[in-house]
Design an enzyme around this catalytic site. Structure first.
Site, PDB file in Angstrom:
ATOM      1  N   LYS A  80       0.848  -1.200   0.000  1.00  0.00           N
ATOM      2  CA  LYS A  80       0.000   0.000   0.000  1.00  0.00           C
ATOM      3  C   LYS A  80       0.878   1.242   0.000  1.00  0.00           C
ATOM      4  CE  LYS A  80      -3.959   1.890   2.596  1.00  0.00           C
ATOM      5  NZ  LYS A  80      -4.862   1.667   3.747  1.00  0.00           N
ATOM      6  N   SER A 155      -9.700   1.795   2.512  1.00  0.00           N
ATOM      7  CA  SER A 155      -8.795   2.548   1.685  1.00  0.00           C
ATOM      8  C   SER A 155      -7.735   1.690   0.975  1.00  0.00           C
ATOM      9  CB  SER A 155      -8.076   3.596   2.540  1.00  0.00           C
ATOM     10  OG  SER A 155      -7.298   2.960   3.539  1.00  0.00           O
ATOM     11  N   SER A 179     -10.038  -0.799   6.572  1.00  0.00           N
ATOM     12  CA  SER A 179      -9.417  -0.630   5.255  1.00  0.00           C
ATOM     13  C   SER A 179      -8.705  -1.837   4.682  1.00  0.00           C
ATOM     14  CB  SER A 179      -8.438   0.532   5.289  1.00  0.00           C
ATOM     15  OG  SER A 179      -9.153   1.713   5.139  1.00  0.00           O
TER      16      SER A 179
HETATM   17  N1  GLN Z   1     -13.308   3.859   5.741  1.00  0.00           N
HETATM   18  C1  GLN Z   1     -12.764   4.252   6.993  1.00  0.00           C
HETATM   19  C2  GLN Z   1     -12.401   5.717   6.973  1.00  0.00           C
HETATM   20  O1  GLN Z   1     -12.630   6.340   5.979  1.00  0.00           O
HETATM   21  C3  GLN Z   1     -11.593   3.397   7.373  1.00  0.00           C
HETATM   22  C4  GLN Z   1     -10.343   3.783   6.715  1.00  0.00           C
HETATM   23  C5  GLN Z   1      -9.163   2.939   7.120  1.00  0.00           C
HETATM   24  O2  GLN Z   1      -9.319   1.898   7.751  1.00  0.00           O
HETATM   25  N2  GLN Z   1      -7.988   3.441   6.798  1.00  0.00           N
HETATM   26  O3  GLN Z   1     -11.896   6.246   7.924  1.00  0.00           O
END
Ligand code: GLN
Length: 486
Positions: A80, A155, A179
């Site tokens: 990532k 994400s 994410s």
């Molecule tokens: N979708 C969640 C957010 O927007 C989780 C994001 C993540 O786990 N990095 O914060």
């Protein structure tokens, strides 16, 4: 030419390489070939490593000299792009870090290389990992390999799409509120968020430090066990990393399910749960029961407050963590007449709207006068959520339920509706708030062919149990063996 290794798991690729039936160079070249033919379409990778072929050759040479090539055997891995790679651009999906080339590796990257893994490239993400669809990347959205009209989740959507699109057999993601698991679920792959502190966060570009955790993504639970074994462990460079002995997660992968107490959480089956998802989860629970699990009902009474709690805690921490991007250090700097103007112009021009919204929300919730009403209150609810898990794990070993309330949604459909976007995290954020490990495994497909994911949550440091339960499920099912038609 199609990727000839598309149907193999990482464990199988390892066997091929170790036995000399394929070389690391063959494997890396095939996955690179797939990136060349599919990435323009799917946009899963932001940067491809320039030296992965050289590294593969070096590993093949080692093997031919009879030297050990490590447990990851020269397998390519997508990382990532919020995780620092020495000499390889790391953008966090943001204009702010568009040209940032880290002078050091994250500990997880060092460890996977030490174990014989090869960084293939850097996968797309929502800017600074804030989002659930990978549409918030400065480097354009990633598409879901199963349906190009749908999001891959986020994400870590680039990492999930790399695996699902057979552009990498393994990927590393990060999970602050879901994410790893939510994109794994949307892309029909397996993804594990380890216990807070299990994998070092050193070199992970911080979003919300008390929630962030790095973890593996792959087709199978067994592959996640392989990758987790390489990256897990105490790291003195991360003061929150847990000084708890790590293990080879493959050692207990064949542990049987019989005798395991599996909790079905009543709060996971209410309004808003898609009927096809519910059906797939209930059928999966029957598979666990057939394997000898003792299925019980449990309750997590504060679940309904988890999303609201997360969306206070995470932005508060983000507002503090992102203060460092001031235009003075790292990369992008706006032209301005004064220092103060330079700060504000840089931040206004180089952060996207979602990141700006969260910084403002977090700054507001932490400001004097509002701290008690928001941050402190959220911290107290966070404790109640943790207490719910402690009580449930007195009764059961694992909690089973859906990873997400619906399959992948259409591109663009939630962009103007942050609440709908945030509700995609309803089942995942609690594990981060409580610091417990959780895995998403493929358990079905919707009528329109979109993958559905099942989540298992476990006690702190019970990664082995999650992985073996996932593996036993995968021995009975073939959802993880399906590949999208290109
Ligand atoms: N979708 C969640 C957010 O927007 C989780 C994001 C993540 O786990 N990095 O914060």
């Amino acid at each position: 030419m199609p990727n000839e290794f598309a149907s193999y798991s990482a464990v199988e690729l390892c066997r091929l390489i170790e036995s000399g039936n394929a070389s690391s160079l063959d494997v890396v070249s095939s996955f690179l070939g797939e990136i060349e033919s599919s990435n323009d379409d799917v946009n899963a990778m932001i940067s491809v490593s320039e030296n992965c072929l050289e590294t593969a050759k070096a590993i093949d040479n080692k093997r031919s000299r009879g030297q050990s090539i490590g447990p990851l055997c020269g397998i390519p891995i997508a990382v990532k792009d919020g995780i620092c790679t020495k000499g390889l651009r790391t953008t966090a999906g943001s204009k702010m870090l568009e040209t940032f080339v880290p002078p050091y590796n994250a500990t997880s990257v060092d460890r996977l290389e030490l174990a014989g893994g090869i960084v293939l490239g850097k996968s797309n993400l929502d800017e600074f990992a804030m989002g659930g669809s990978t549409e918030r990347s400065y480097f354009k959205p990633t598409l879901n390999p199963w349906s190009k009209d749908h999001v891959p989740g986020g994400s870590s959507g680039g990492s999930a799409a790399c695996v699902a699109g057979t552009m990498a057999p393994l990927a590393i993601g990060s999970d602050t509120g879901g994410s790893i698991r939510q994109p794994a679920s949307f892309c029909g792959i397996t993804g594990l968020k380890p216990t807070y502190g299990r994998v070092s966060r050193y070199g992970l570009i911080a979003f919300a430090s008390s929630l962030d955790q790095i973890g593996p993504m792959a087709w199978t639970a067994e592959d996640c066990a392989l990758l987790l074994s390489a990256v897990a462990g105490y790291d003195p460079r991360d003061s929150t990393s847990a000084n708890v002995a790590t293990e080879n997660y493959l050692d207990r992968i064949e542990d049987p399910i019989s005798g395991l107490k599996l909790g079905v959480c009543t709060e996971h089956f209410g309004d808003g749960l898609d009927s096809e998802v519910e059906k797939a989860i209930r059928e999966a629970i029957d598979v666990f029961a057939d394997l000898g699990a003792d299925v019980k009902t449990v309750s997590l009474p504060h679940s309904a407050s988890a999303v609201a709690t997360y969306y206070i805690v995470a932005p508060c921490e983000a507002s503090s963590n992102l203060a460092r991007y001031d235009g003075v250090r790292y990369t992008t700097r706006a032209v301005a007449d004064s220092l103060e103007q330079m700060y504000s112009k840089t931040r206004a021009e180089c952060f996207g709207t979602e990141v700006q919204n969260r910084i403002m929300l977090g700054t507001y919730a932490l400001s004097s006068g509002y701290y008690d009403a928001y941050y402190l209150k959220a911290s107290k609810v966070r404790r109640l959520i943790k207490n719910d898990f402690d009580a449930a794990f007195e009764e059961v070993d694992l909690i089973v339920g859906p990873t997400t309330p619906t399959p992948a949604f259409e591109l663009g459909s939630n962009l103007s509706d942050p609440i709908s976007m945030y509700l995609a995290d309803i089942f995942t954020v609690s594990a981060n708030l409580a610091g417990i490990p959780a895995i998403s495994i493929p358990c079905g497909f919707s009528k329109s062919g979109l993958p559905i994911g099942l989540q298992l949550q476990g006690r702190p440091f019970a990664e082995s149990t999650l992985l073996s339960a996932g593996h036993q499920f995968q021995k009975q099912t073939d959802f993880h063996q399906q590949r999208p038609s290109s």
